[in-house]
Design a protein around this motif. Structure first.
Motif, PDB file in Angstrom:
ATOM      1  N   LYS A  33       0.812  -1.211   0.000  1.00  0.00           N
ATOM      2  CA  LYS A  33       0.000   0.000   0.000  1.00  0.00           C
ATOM      3  C   LYS A  33       0.848   1.265   0.000  1.00  0.00           C
ATOM      4  O   LYS A  33       0.519   2.249  -0.677  1.00  0.00           O
ATOM      5  N   ASN A  34       1.967   1.247   0.733  1.00  0.00           N
ATOM      6  CA  ASN A  34       2.829   2.430   0.860  1.00  0.00           C
ATOM      7  C   ASN A  34       3.985   2.434  -0.123  1.00  0.00           C
ATOM      8  O   ASN A  34       4.876   3.284  -0.009  1.00  0.00           O
ATOM      9  N   GLN A  35       4.019   1.464  -1.053  1.00  0.00           N
ATOM     10  CA  GLN A  35       5.088   1.374  -2.047  1.00  0.00           C
ATOM     11  C   GLN A  35       6.474   1.304  -1.381  1.00  0.00           C
ATOM     12  O   GLN A  35       7.426   1.962  -1.792  1.00  0.00           O
ATOM     13  N   GLN A  36       6.587   0.492  -0.359  1.00  0.00           N
ATOM     14  CA  GLN A  36       7.867   0.267   0.335  1.00  0.00           C
ATOM     15  C   GLN A  36       8.298  -1.195   0.140  1.00  0.00           C
ATOM     16  O   GLN A  36       8.586  -1.916   1.088  1.00  0.00           O
ATOM     17  N   LEU A  37       8.370  -1.591  -1.088  1.00  0.00           N
ATOM     18  CA  LEU A  37       8.668  -2.979  -1.412  1.00  0.00           C
ATOM     19  C   LEU A  37      10.176  -3.236  -1.366  1.00  0.00           C
ATOM     20  O   LEU A  37      10.976  -2.413  -1.823  1.00  0.00           O
ATOM     21  N   SER A  38      10.523  -4.385  -0.851  1.00  0.00           N
ATOM     22  CA  SER A  38      11.918  -4.815  -0.877  1.00  0.00           C
ATOM     23  C   SER A  38      12.183  -5.590  -2.155  1.00  0.00           C
ATOM     24  O   SER A  38      11.246  -6.078  -2.807  1.00  0.00           O
ATOM     25  N   HIS A  39      13.448  -5.707  -2.523  1.00  0.00           N
ATOM     26  CA  HIS A  39      13.786  -6.438  -3.745  1.00  0.00           C
ATOM     27  C   HIS A  39      13.831  -7.950  -3.508  1.00  0.00           C
ATOM     28  O   HIS A  39      13.852  -8.718  -4.473  1.00  0.00           O
ATOM     29  N   LYS A  60       0.510 -10.866  -6.942  1.00  0.00           N
ATOM     30  CA  LYS A  60      -0.687 -10.236  -7.484  1.00  0.00           C
ATOM     31  C   LYS A  60      -0.844  -8.809  -6.986  1.00  0.00           C
ATOM     32  O   LYS A  60      -1.256  -7.909  -7.749  1.00  0.00           O
ATOM     33  N   ALA A  61      -0.508  -8.578  -5.706  1.00  0.00           N
ATOM     34  CA  ALA A  61      -0.732  -7.251  -5.133  1.00  0.00           C
ATOM     35  C   ALA A  61       0.171  -6.200  -5.765  1.00  0.00           C
ATOM     36  O   ALA A  61      -0.260  -5.066  -5.997  1.00  0.00           O
ATOM     37  N   VAL A  62       1.435  -6.547  -6.062  1.00  0.00           N
ATOM     38  CA  VAL A  62       2.346  -5.540  -6.620  1.00  0.00           C
ATOM     39  C   VAL A  62       2.051  -5.254  -8.085  1.00  0.00           C
ATOM     40  O   VAL A  62       2.463  -4.207  -8.621  1.00  0.00           O
ATOM     41  N   ASN A  63       1.339  -6.156  -8.767  1.00  0.00           N
ATOM     42  CA  ASN A  63       1.044  -5.973 -10.192  1.00  0.00           C
ATOM     43  C   ASN A  63      -0.413  -5.618 -10.478  1.00  0.00           C
ATOM     44  O   ASN A  63      -0.755  -5.304 -11.624  1.00  0.00           O
ATOM     45  N   CYS A  64      -1.287  -5.707  -9.466  1.00  0.00           N
ATOM     46  CA  CYS A  64      -2.712  -5.446  -9.692  1.00  0.00           C
ATOM     47  C   CYS A  64      -2.945  -3.942  -9.875  1.00  0.00           C
ATOM     48  O   CYS A  64      -2.573  -3.140  -9.000  1.00  0.00           O
ATOM     49  N   PRO A  65      -3.584  -3.526 -10.934  1.00  0.00           N
ATOM     50  CA  PRO A  65      -3.859  -2.093 -11.122  1.00  0.00           C
ATOM     51  C   PRO A  65      -5.026  -1.598 -10.271  1.00  0.00           C
ATOM     52  O   PRO A  65      -5.214  -0.388 -10.126  1.00  0.00           O
ATOM     53  N   ASN A  66      -5.787  -2.532  -9.698  1.00  0.00           N
ATOM     54  CA  ASN A  66      -6.992  -2.143  -8.936  1.00  0.00           C
ATOM     55  C   ASN A  66      -6.871  -2.572  -7.474  1.00  0.00           C
ATOM     56  O   ASN A  66      -7.879  -2.931  -6.860  1.00  0.00           O
ATOM     57  N   GLN A  67      -5.695  -2.572  -6.927  1.00  0.00           N
ATOM     58  CA  GLN A  67      -5.528  -3.038  -5.555  1.00  0.00           C
ATOM     59  C   GLN A  67      -6.277  -2.121  -4.601  1.00  0.00           C
ATOM     60  O   GLN A  67      -6.383  -0.909  -4.810  1.00  0.00           O
TER      61      GLN A  67
END
Length: 677
Positions: A33-39, A60-67
């Motif tokens: 949600k906060n775009q704080q993804l680790s690699h 799915k969550a990082v690629n879903c356009p409608n999350q």
């Protein structure tokens, strides 16, 4: 095949649907949600706890356009493709079968390409601990700094097998075993959705048998539904899980508590005939005893028994009985692991528990001891202690009186006169002391054989001294270490075609060598083997070498530079550094009255017209032999100030003939020379 297993049909599709992993689900949802993804992520934990499901939900969550709130919508084209496993940008790799370095190198080459349909390319590597060391090393750099649009998710049940260098480059999430309550609630939700009846006890039995794994519990539930599609009953759950009915444990415990061995053995044989394993019987019996202890000391029923069944056993069996029973069952379980017939250990443990005489049979509570009998016993012990103390006190008094009746010995001070010593001496009879026998010492003494030394100097040649010095280290290295220590600090001073003169720093070492014929023979044998010529060894002290050499020079000068005549005899030699007179008549020395004026003149004036620093330090030397290469004139005997000898490191100033005669007359130690520099 249209039918799918329950754990595949009911796999969670969002973070909110994950069961028993609330902290992990909330953390991943907030990161999306906060775009704080680790690699890179590392999911660890027991089997069936949701590691792979969480990885797919994250993809799915990082690629879903409608999350929505960090959860995927599961309705868009990308979510549907990932759920069906048809999206090329989400790659699932089974490391158990693709564990080689070639597969990882192929992954490293393809990871550089950008995703084609989704925003992120996600690599899910399951059972990552199966990779080889070379594969881990190949993955290391890519995992540390992957391309911007790439995410790695590593899943494993054995994190201790993963190198620390891999773990340190990931965010680690430890999945815990799912509690039985959460398992029961999830199975109840699935059965209610499929409109299937069930017994609560049946779900509890399945949850207990699944050992905290959601996949295991759903597999057992799926098996129970296949057995009876209308209802999941307790009997069905016991059959599919291999568990035992807890009422069986109640009957078994009551039988052994009442010493009814035949009834307890009958219960065991009945369960073994039904196909139950002995190890499973003991394991579940230990768990049931644990649940009974928890139930007795809390207000919650931790067993699967009804309240009526629970009251029956709780009112008859005391709590301390479960402690003893768990200890004996653990002991039988440890022995059972190394046996080919585990049933025997279960039967033997049953008989031992039933024949235990320490447990009460008539009352559920341990019998209360007679308080009055204990008080009488304490009073009796107190009387015995008082009697013993009285006896000890009387013994102390007798010892004190005996000490006071004996005179106290006194010791005279050190500064008292010896006349008063007898006044304070103790009258006790002296014991005659026998002196200890002292060890015998080696009383050999060193003796300087001066005539033999002079004979070696008469015949010394340059070739022999160079040959011996070149091979001396090799000679010592071939001697045994215990014998080599006896030659420590030795130096080669001179050598003739037949003899070698060596010097010792220690007088005792020199004496020991003179009297050690075996070591002398060994040394001479090695010299002959290395040089090809037989040599005899003569010894002297290093402190005597300089003075002996100077005395020999004086004698040779007096003999007109020719070798001095020496008569070798077998005579006693003195331990001295002074030259011993030889049998040959020495040149007649001038008197002191004639010598002193010449000494004074020699000290003040050089002996010839050459400058002092250019004069020959040894005066007139003898003519060399016919073959000069095979000889060593006296100037080369390690005394030239411009060419110090390695063995002696000694140089001699030029001494006029008059002073040499004075040293011969009065002794070199009694003559001091002062040079006018």
């Amino acid at each position: 095949m249209s039918y799918q297993a329950l754990y595949r049909v009911w796999r969670p599709q969002t973070f909110d649907e994950m069961v028993g992993q609330d902290m992990i689900a909330e953390t991943l949802k907030n990161a999306v949600k906060n775009q704080q993804l680790s690699h890179a992520y590392l999911f660890t934990g027991p089997r069936g706890t949701g590691k792979t499901s969480a990885a797919k939900i994250l993809a799915k969550a990082v690629n879903c356009p409608n999350q929505t709130d960090g959860n995927p919508c599961n309705e868009c084209e990308i979510c549907q493709a990932i759920t069906q496993g048809q999206l090329s940008d989400v790659i699932e790799i089974d490391a158990a079968s693709n564990n080689g370095v070639e597969e990882i190198r192929d992954l490293r080459d393809k990871v550089r390409y950008a995703p084609t349909q989704a925003d992120y390319k996600v690599y899910i590597i399951d059972e990552v601990h199966m990779l080889t060391t070379a594969a881990f090393n190949a993955l290391l750099k890519t995992l540390e700094e992957p391309p911007e649009q790439v995410i790695f998710v590593l899943a494993t049940t054995e994190p201790h097998k993963i190198p620390a260098t891999i773990i340190s480059r990931t965010q680690r999430f430890d999945f815990q075993r799912i509690q039985n309550k959460d398992l029961i609630d999830r199975m109840a939700f699935i059965l209610e959705s499929d409109e299937i009846d069930y017994d609560d006890e049946a779900l509890a039995i399945i949850a207990r048998a699944s050992n905290g794994g959601m996949r295991d519990s759903l597999s057992l539930l799926d098996q129970s539904i296949s057995y009876n599609q209308q209802r999941v009953s307790t009997q069905t759950a016991l059959q599919v899980s291999g568990s035992l009915n807890q009422q069986t444990f109640v009957d078994y415990i009551l039988a052994i508590y009442q010493h009814d061995s035949s009834q307890a053995i009958m219960i065991v044989e009945e369960q073994l005939q039904k196909g139950k394993q002995a190890s499973r019987f003991i394991e579940e019996l230990i768990l049931f005893s644990r649940d009974m202890l928890l139930t007795q000391f809390s207000k919650t029923n931790h067993t699967l028994l009804t309240q009526e069944e629970l009251d029956t056993i709780r009112n008859q069996i005391p709590a301390d009985y479960y402690y003893r029973m768990i200890d004996q069952l653990n002991h039988a379980q440890n022995q059972m692991r190394f046996s080919n017939q585990p049933d025997i250990y279960l039967e033997v443990a049953t008989i031992q528990l039933a024949q235990d005489e320490d447990q009460p049979t008539n009352s559920p509570q341990p019998s209360t001891p007679n308080v009055q009998a204990l008080q009488d016993r304490v009073a009796e012990l107190e009387e015995q202690i008082a009697f013993i103390q009285t006896q000890l006190k009387g013994q102390d008094q007798r010892i004190t009186a005996a000490q006071q009746s004996q005179p106290t010995p006194k010791v005279a001070p050190l500064n008292e006169n010896t006349a008063n010593e007898n006044k304070y001496q103790e009258t006790a009879q002296e014991v005659e002391l026998t002196p200890r026998q002292r060890p015998q010492r080696n009383n050999v003494r060193y003796a300087l054989r001066l005539n033999h030394v002079y004979q070696i100097l008469n015949e010394a040649t340059r070739r022999d001294i160079q040959t011996i010095k070149a091979e001396w280290t090799n000679v010592l290295n071939q001697i045994a270490p215990i014998e080599r220590a006896k030659l420590a600090g030795t130096k080669v001073n001179a050598a003739s075609p037949t003899h070698v003169l060596i010097s010792f720093e220690n007088e005792q070492f020199a004496a020991n060598f003179q009297n050690n014929t075996d070591l002398q023979a060994r040394l001479q044998e090695l010299l002959e083997a290395l040089t090809g010529q037989a040599y005899q060894v003569e010894v002297m002290l290093e402190t005597e070498w300089a003075r002996t050499r100077q005395n020999y020079k004086i004698l040779r000068q007096q003999n007109n530079g020719q070798p001095i005549p020496i008569k070798l005899e077998e005579e006693e030699t003195e331990v001295s550094d002074k030259p011993k007179p030889t049998a040959t008549k020495q040149p007649e020395m001038p008197s002191m009255a004639d010598l002193l004026p010449k000494v004074n003149e020699a000290v003040q004036t050089p002996t010839n017209d050459e400058p002092a620093d250019q004069q020959d330090p040894y005066g007139d030397l003898p003519e060399p032999p016919v073959n000069p290469d095979d000889s060593m004139d006296f100037a080369d005997m390690d005394v030239d100030p411009s060419n110090f000898d390695e063995a002696t490191n000694y140089a001699v100033e030029e001494i006029p003939e008059v002073i040499s005669q004075a040293q011969q007359l009065f002794g070199a130690e009694n003559v001091t020379i002062y040079y006018d520099r």
